[in-house]
Write a protein that holds these residues in place. Structure first.
Motif, mmCIF file in Angstrom:
data_model
loop_
_atom_site.group_PDB
_atom_site.id
_atom_site.type_symbol
_atom_site.label_atom_id
_atom_site.label_comp_id
_atom_site.label_asym_id
_atom_site.label_seq_id
_atom_site.Cartn_x
_atom_site.Cartn_y
_atom_site.Cartn_z
ATOM 1 N N PRO A 76 0.776 -1.157 -0.012
ATOM 2 C CA PRO A 76 -0.044 -0.051 0.070
ATOM 3 C C PRO A 76 0.816 1.379 0.043
ATOM 4 N N TRP A 77 1.997 1.352 0.818
ATOM 5 C CA TRP A 77 2.542 2.590 0.739
ATOM 6 C C TRP A 77 3.541 2.807 -0.664
ATOM 7 N N GLN A 78 3.711 1.792 -1.227
ATOM 8 C CA GLN A 78 4.328 2.144 -2.656
ATOM 9 C C GLN A 78 3.318 2.413 -3.626
ATOM 10 N N ALA A 79 2.074 1.959 -3.689
ATOM 11 C CA ALA A 79 1.105 2.557 -4.406
ATOM 12 C C ALA A 79 0.812 4.157 -4.154
ATOM 13 N N GLY A 80 0.563 4.228 -2.709
ATOM 14 C CA GLY A 80 0.419 5.740 -2.344
ATOM 15 C C GLY A 80 1.821 6.333 -2.984
ATOM 16 N N LEU A 81 2.829 5.940 -2.924
ATOM 17 C CA LEU A 81 4.039 6.774 -3.282
ATOM 18 C C LEU A 81 4.060 7.050 -4.578
ATOM 19 N N LEU A 82 3.557 6.060 -5.552
ATOM 20 C CA LEU A 82 3.416 6.344 -6.971
ATOM 21 C C LEU A 82 2.429 7.447 -7.222
ATOM 22 N N ARG A 83 1.248 7.500 -6.502
ATOM 23 C CA ARG A 83 0.326 8.652 -6.549
ATOM 24 C C ARG A 83 0.740 9.787 -6.118
ATOM 25 N N ARG A 84 1.565 9.994 -5.276
ATOM 26 C CA ARG A 84 2.208 11.117 -4.703
ATOM 27 C C ARG A 84 2.992 11.652 -5.432
ATOM 28 N N LEU A 85 3.896 10.729 -6.329
ATOM 29 C CA LEU A 85 4.816 11.150 -7.385
ATOM 30 C C LEU A 85 4.152 11.787 -8.185
ATOM 31 N N SER A 86 3.085 11.306 -8.902
ATOM 32 C CA SER A 86 2.141 11.638 -9.724
ATOM 33 C C SER A 86 1.695 13.172 -9.683
#
Length: 123
Positions: A76-86
């Motif tokens: 979950p933290w990795q998916a959240g990070l991808l969205r935050r990077l976007s």
């Protein structure tokens, strides 16, 4: 009549990215220590998706679909990070349209010819 794509209106200043492209300069990038795979995932997934009025932040559904297609199960933290990077990428891409926008990393852009011009003016 609108300007043709890729052409700036008369008197418009070039964005930082346009100046980099014009001068064939590679911008400074921050060092990455141990998370390169997430940056690679970010570029595979996004960095943004098409919206009605232009680019938008990648959605959770888009990240989930990418995971299923790629056979990757993100935490979950990795998916959240991808969205935050976007989100950060999109915000910076909008801000960088202003020629006075400071870069998110590295020094302010200076044209390779600027030092020559300054020296010539002072001589």
């Amino acid at each position: 009549m609108p300007d043709p794509p890729g052409k700036k209106p008369a008197g418009a200043q070039l964005s930082r990215l346009d100046r980099y492209k014009r001068d064939k300069v590679q911008p400074d990038m921050p060092p990455i220590d141990g998370g390169e795979y997430l940056i690679n995932y970010f570029w595979e997934v996004g960095p943004v998706m098409a919206g009605m009025d232009g680019p938008v932040v990648i959605s959770q559904a888009e990240i989930r679909a990418w995971q299923e297609n790629a056979g990757i199960d993100l935490q979950p933290w990795q998916a959240g990070l991808l969205r935050r990077l976007s989100q950060d990428y999109l915000a910076q891409s909008h801000a960088a349209k202003d020629s006075a926008c400071k870069p998110p990393y590295g020094e302010l852009y200076r044209s390779p010819n600027l030092s020559k011009l300054i020296d010539a003016a002072l001589d």
